[in-house]
Design an enzyme around this catalytic site. Structure first.
Site, PDB file in Angstrom:
ATOM      1  N   LYS A 112       5.169  48.315  22.356  1.00  0.00           N
ATOM      2  CA  LYS A 112       4.982  48.085  21.593  1.00  0.00           C
ATOM      3  C   LYS A 112       3.513  48.310  20.877  1.00  0.00           C
ATOM      4  CE  LYS A 112       6.545  43.738  24.007  1.00  0.00           C
ATOM      5  NZ  LYS A 112       6.204  42.400  25.252  1.00  0.00           N
ATOM      6  N   LYS A 190      19.941  47.239  17.600  1.00  0.00           N
ATOM      7  CA  LYS A 190      19.819  46.386  18.282  1.00  0.00           C
ATOM      8  C   LYS A 190      19.620  45.462  17.286  1.00  0.00           C
ATOM      9  CE  LYS A 190      17.756  44.778  22.332  1.00  0.00           C
ATOM     10  NZ  LYS A 190      16.478  44.070  22.262  1.00  0.00           N
ATOM     11  N   LYS A 193      13.913  40.444  17.106  1.00  0.00           N
ATOM     12  CA  LYS A 193      12.714  40.199  16.352  1.00  0.00           C
ATOM     13  C   LYS A 193      12.764  40.967  15.310  1.00  0.00           C
ATOM     14  CE  LYS A 193      13.254  37.538  18.991  1.00  0.00           C
ATOM     15  NZ  LYS A 193      12.334  36.484  19.464  1.00  0.00           N
TER      16      LYS A 193
HETATM   17  P1  ADP Z   1      13.349  39.912  20.558  1.00  0.00           P
HETATM   18  O1  ADP Z   1      13.636  41.554  20.953  1.00  0.00           O
HETATM   19  O2  ADP Z   1      14.290  39.794  19.187  1.00  0.00           O
HETATM   20  O3  ADP Z   1      12.580  40.358  20.474  1.00  0.00           O
HETATM   21  P2  ADP Z   1      13.178  39.485  23.157  1.00  0.00           P
HETATM   22  O4  ADP Z   1      12.498  40.996  23.593  1.00  0.00           O
HETATM   23  O5  ADP Z   1      12.548  38.265  23.054  1.00  0.00           O
HETATM   24  O6  ADP Z   1      13.920  40.192  21.762  1.00  0.00           O
HETATM   25  O7  ADP Z   1      14.367  39.122  23.859  1.00  0.00           O
HETATM   26  C1  ADP Z   1      15.121  38.045  25.499  1.00  0.00           C
HETATM   27  C2  ADP Z   1      15.243  37.419  25.693  1.00  0.00           C
HETATM   28  O8  ADP Z   1      17.030  37.860  24.975  1.00  0.00           O
HETATM   29  C3  ADP Z   1      15.762  39.313  26.891  1.00  0.00           C
HETATM   30  O9  ADP Z   1      16.241  39.181  27.790  1.00  0.00           O
HETATM   31  C4  ADP Z   1      16.729  40.072  25.784  1.00  0.00           C
HETATM   32  O10 ADP Z   1      16.960  41.216  26.810  1.00  0.00           O
HETATM   33  C5  ADP Z   1      17.437  39.636  25.300  1.00  0.00           C
HETATM   34  N1  ADP Z   1      17.873  39.972  24.220  1.00  0.00           N
HETATM   35  C6  ADP Z   1      17.469  40.390  22.600  1.00  0.00           C
HETATM   36  N2  ADP Z   1      18.179  40.804  21.773  1.00  0.00           N
HETATM   37  C7  ADP Z   1      19.325  41.041  22.495  1.00  0.00           C
HETATM   38  C8  ADP Z   1      20.195  41.866  21.814  1.00  0.00           C
HETATM   39  N3  ADP Z   1      20.378  42.562  20.825  1.00  0.00           N
HETATM   40  N4  ADP Z   1      21.293  42.004  22.286  1.00  0.00           N
HETATM   41  C9  ADP Z   1      21.245  41.608  24.345  1.00  0.00           C
HETATM   42  N5  ADP Z   1      20.645  40.918  24.308  1.00  0.00           N
HETATM   43  C10 ADP Z   1      19.173  40.817  23.797  1.00  0.00           C
END
Ligand code: ADP
Ligand code: TRP
Length: 324
Positions: A112, A190, A193
């Site tokens: 981060k 992947k 956001k």
């Molecule tokens: P982002 O990467 O968009 O910020 P978050 O970290 O808020 O997403 O993730 C929230 C939940 O969704 C977590 O449990 C995370 O592992 C899952 N998650 C996020 N992106 C993916 C993805 N591309 N494939 C599978 N699971 C995901």
């Protein structure tokens, strides 16, 4: 009875990666028994959010998404993390028995900071707050995406550290892997956001066509036979299609020739299946946004149930370490 717990940060609109990687499991698991706690990690969101109005609306959006998708809020407590302030107390207690090294090894902090997020004390302590979230409810199982596995291990280590000093206080949690650990984004990386490559679950109409239009393709003609494994659109379609339909598209892509589907056809089908899959929830979402009192009631009820647990754990921890 086994206890399941998970949290999701209100850091943007929930996308297909969040749905298939996390939210879908959270909705399915309660139908199989056990106790369930799912919360919106708004304290955690403060490590990146600086806009109170936006944070408030994102918290609501996550709550509405879970309810609209059909989470059984009688069986599962759905609540806001900050409605259970005991987790902050537990964070302090745990931090006093946790070595700096444990948090220094957390990869998410370094990732981060590398992405430009301010290296605050809160960001550093993020896994400590997450550990408290997990331990406050005596959670046995934590269903989250692969990127969160290390945090569950840190929670386990912190719990074991506290128990070693003060005796049995916390339950040691286990990570539960998602059946869909990595949904690809528009660019094949992947979906996240932070990469700007997401498709919002409830996108529809022209906006949906536009975003699906951005899914990465190459310049090969439809007639050219292709390995389905290298076609990103098929990876996304696979999340939605029946086994039979999947095989059908794959076979036609592999065969090529006259009448083989081009990327345009795959995009059109992807738009259709996204529209279809989320259509009932999209409508329900609109209704819930228009009736904030109903969502507030669900969150309040969830918070009451969650808080009763967290207070009991906090009291046990205070007693064991000599503060009561
Ligand atoms: P982002 O990467 O968009 O910020 P978050 O970290 O808020 O997403 O993730 C929230 C939940 O969704 C977590 O449990 C995370 O592992 C899952 N998650 C996020 N992106 C993916 C993805 N591309 N494939 C599978 N699971 C995901
Ligand atoms: N850190 C998690 C994420 O970014 C959200 C979260 C906070 C969480 N506390 C938790 C997940 C406790 C599971 C359990 O996705």
């Amino acid at each position: 009875m086994a206890t399941y717990l998970s949290g999701i940060q209100p850091s943007g609109l929930p996308h297909l990666g969040n749905y298939f990687g996390a939210i879908r499991q959270h909705i399915e698991l309660p139908t199989r028994g056990g106790e369930h706690f799912y919360f919106i990690a708004d304290y955690h969101a403060l490590t990146t959010s600086r806009d109170p109005a936006e944070l408030r609306s994102r918290v609501r959006e996550i709550a509405v998404t879970y309810i609209a998708m059909g989470l059984d809020t009688e069986r599962a407590a759905l609540f806001r993390q900050s409605d259970v302030p005991e987790v902050c107390e537990l964070t302090w207690l745990l931090s006093t028995v946790t070595g700096m090294g444990l948090l220094e090894r957390a990869v998410s902090y370094r990732d981060k900071v590398e992405k430009g997020i301010a290296p605050t004390v809160g960001l550093f302590l993020y896994p400590g707050l997450m550990a408290s979230d997990i331990l406050a409810y005596d959670a046995n199982y934590v269903p989250v995406g692969a990127d969160q596995k290390q945090h569950v291990e840190i929670a386990r280590d912190m719990a074991a550290g506290f128990n070693a000093v003060y005796g049995e206080t916390f339950v040691l949690p286990e990570f539960v892997a998602s059946s869909t650990p990595k949904v690809p984004g528009l660019d094949g990386e992947k979906m996240s956001k932070s990469y700007g490559n997401t498709i919002w679950m409830f996108e529809s109409g022209k906006a949906l066509k536009k975003v699906v239009g951005r899914v990465l393709t190459d310049s090969r003609a439809p007639e050219e036979p292709k390995d389905p494994a290298g076609v990103l659109l098929l990876d996304l379609l696979r999340l939605f299609l029946s086994e039979q339909e999947q095989q059908d598209w794959e076979q036609r892509v592999r065969a090529g020739g006259v009448g083989a589907p081009g990327y345009g056809h795959l995009k059109q089908r992807l738009v259709e299946v996204i529209e279809e899959r989320f259509a009932p929830a999209r409508k329900r979402r609109e209704e819930l946004l228009a009736d904030p009192a109903e969502v507030d009631r669900v969150l309040e009820r969830g918070a009451q149930r969650a808080r009763a647990r967290a207070v009991a754990t906090r009291d046990r921890a205070l007693r064991n370490c000599g503060l009561r």
